[in-house]
Design an enzyme around this catalytic site. Sequence first.
Site, short mmCIF file in Angstrom:
data_model
loop_
_atom_site.label_atom_id
_atom_site.label_comp_id
_atom_site.label_asym_id
_atom_site.label_seq_id
_atom_site.Cartn_x
_atom_site.Cartn_y
_atom_site.Cartn_z
N ASP A 13 23.68 15.61 66.19
CA ASP A 13 23.92 15.52 64.75
C ASP A 13 25.32 16.08 64.47
OD1 ASP A 13 24.04 15.97 62.02
OD2 ASP A 13 22.04 16.91 61.90
N ILE A 14 26.16 15.27 63.88
CA ILE A 14 27.56 15.67 63.71
C ILE A 14 27.69 16.88 62.76
CG2 ILE A 14 28.25 14.19 61.76
CD1 ILE A 14 30.75 13.47 63.54
N ASN A 27 32.72 5.68 52.28
CA ASN A 27 33.01 4.39 51.63
C ASN A 27 34.21 4.58 50.70
OD1 ASN A 27 32.06 5.32 49.00
ND2 ASN A 27 30.02 5.20 49.89
N GLY A 35 23.29 7.33 55.34
CA GLY A 35 23.68 7.57 56.73
C GLY A 35 24.33 8.93 56.96
N ASP A 37 27.18 9.98 56.03
CA ASP A 37 27.84 10.44 54.80
C ASP A 37 26.88 11.35 54.01
OD1 ASP A 37 29.72 10.60 52.82
OD2 ASP A 37 29.59 8.52 52.16
N SER A 120 31.18 2.63 61.06
CA SER A 120 30.89 1.23 60.72
C SER A 120 29.71 0.60 61.46
CB SER A 120 32.12 0.31 60.90
OG SER A 120 33.03 0.46 59.82
N THR A 121 29.12 1.31 62.43
CA THR A 121 28.07 0.66 63.24
C THR A 121 26.67 0.82 62.66
OG1 THR A 121 27.62 2.59 64.64
CG2 THR A 121 29.42 1.12 65.33
N TYR A 124 27.22 -0.48 57.76
CA TYR A 124 28.29 -1.48 57.68
C TYR A 124 28.19 -2.59 58.74
CZ TYR A 124 30.90 0.83 53.89
OH TYR A 124 31.31 1.35 52.68
N1 AR6 Z 1 25.34 12.64 62.96
C1 AR6 Z 1 25.96 11.68 63.70
N2 AR6 Z 1 25.81 10.37 63.48
C2 AR6 Z 1 24.99 10.00 62.48
C3 AR6 Z 1 24.30 10.92 61.65
C4 AR6 Z 1 24.50 12.30 61.93
N3 AR6 Z 1 23.91 13.25 61.20
N4 AR6 Z 1 23.56 10.22 60.75
C5 AR6 Z 1 23.75 8.92 61.01
N5 AR6 Z 1 24.61 8.78 62.05
P1 AR6 Z 1 26.44 4.97 58.88
P2 AR6 Z 1 28.70 3.12 58.39
C6 AR6 Z 1 25.12 7.57 62.72
O1 AR6 Z 1 25.48 3.97 58.33
O2 AR6 Z 1 28.07 2.06 59.19
C7 AR6 Z 1 27.19 5.22 53.85
O3 AR6 Z 1 26.37 4.87 52.78
C8 AR6 Z 1 24.38 6.28 62.52
O4 AR6 Z 1 23.21 6.26 63.33
O5 AR6 Z 1 26.29 6.39 58.48
O6 AR6 Z 1 30.17 3.42 58.62
C9 AR6 Z 1 28.64 5.39 53.45
O7 AR6 Z 1 28.75 5.98 52.17
C10 AR6 Z 1 25.43 5.30 63.03
O8 AR6 Z 1 25.43 5.30 64.46
O9 AR6 Z 1 27.98 4.57 58.53
C11 AR6 Z 1 29.12 3.97 53.43
O10 AR6 Z 1 28.76 3.31 52.24
C12 AR6 Z 1 26.74 5.92 62.55
O11 AR6 Z 1 26.42 7.29 62.23
C13 AR6 Z 1 28.38 3.34 54.59
O12 AR6 Z 1 27.21 4.13 54.75
C14 AR6 Z 1 27.37 5.26 61.34
O13 AR6 Z 1 26.35 4.83 60.46
C15 AR6 Z 1 29.17 3.43 55.87
O14 AR6 Z 1 28.49 2.74 56.88
#
Ligand code: AR6
Length: 176
Positions: A13-14, A27, A35, A37, A120-121, A124
Amino acid sequence: MTSSKKILAIQGDITQQAVDAIVNAANNSLLGGGGVDRAIHRAAGGQLLEECRRLGGCATGDAKMTKGYRLLAKWVIHAVGPVWRGGNQGEDELLARCYRRSLELAAENDIKSIAFPAISTGIYGFPLERATRIAVTEVKQFLQHSSCIEQVIFVCFDTRTYECYKQVLLELLPEL
Ligand code: AR6
């Protein structure tokens, strides 16, 4: 995890990382979302959102920095990755730019250790392996000409992402 490594992938967990800066997959509004964020805003507390409100948003492919507030990390670098739209809308370059801008901000602010999520994975929809190759390539290239940053950690939330990073690191950075 071997902490002497300069570039490494871990599963975790980051928000729990004790590094100088963590990167947020934000975003354009920088006002939070789902996610990673959401997890970062929740862990940092309300002051993070207050500071983000003053930043006036962020373009896709760019990044802006705030303090980390209640996080272990002193700084949060909010990077805005592209939404996947099939791959012909400049997504690769925009994602690469996100990593470069985050690393530039880190170097300018004397940050020695930085943790990235897989930008983005998630929501997005960027294909995982393609995004991972871009992330690893950009970090590798940046560290070749910058001596300020001592450690880059790719923090993978799920096993699939972790396995992908391990495989791509082995392929693109076999010397590690
Ligand atoms: N620690 C590390 N990685 C994580 C954590 C965590 N606590 N939680 C999720 N991930 P995403 P995006 C991973 O969807 O695709 C938001 O609404 C997750 O499993 O968080 O860039 C923003 O506001 C995946 O592998 O980001 C934007 O609107 C990675 O983080 C949008 O989502 C990225 O997933 C951005 O989408």
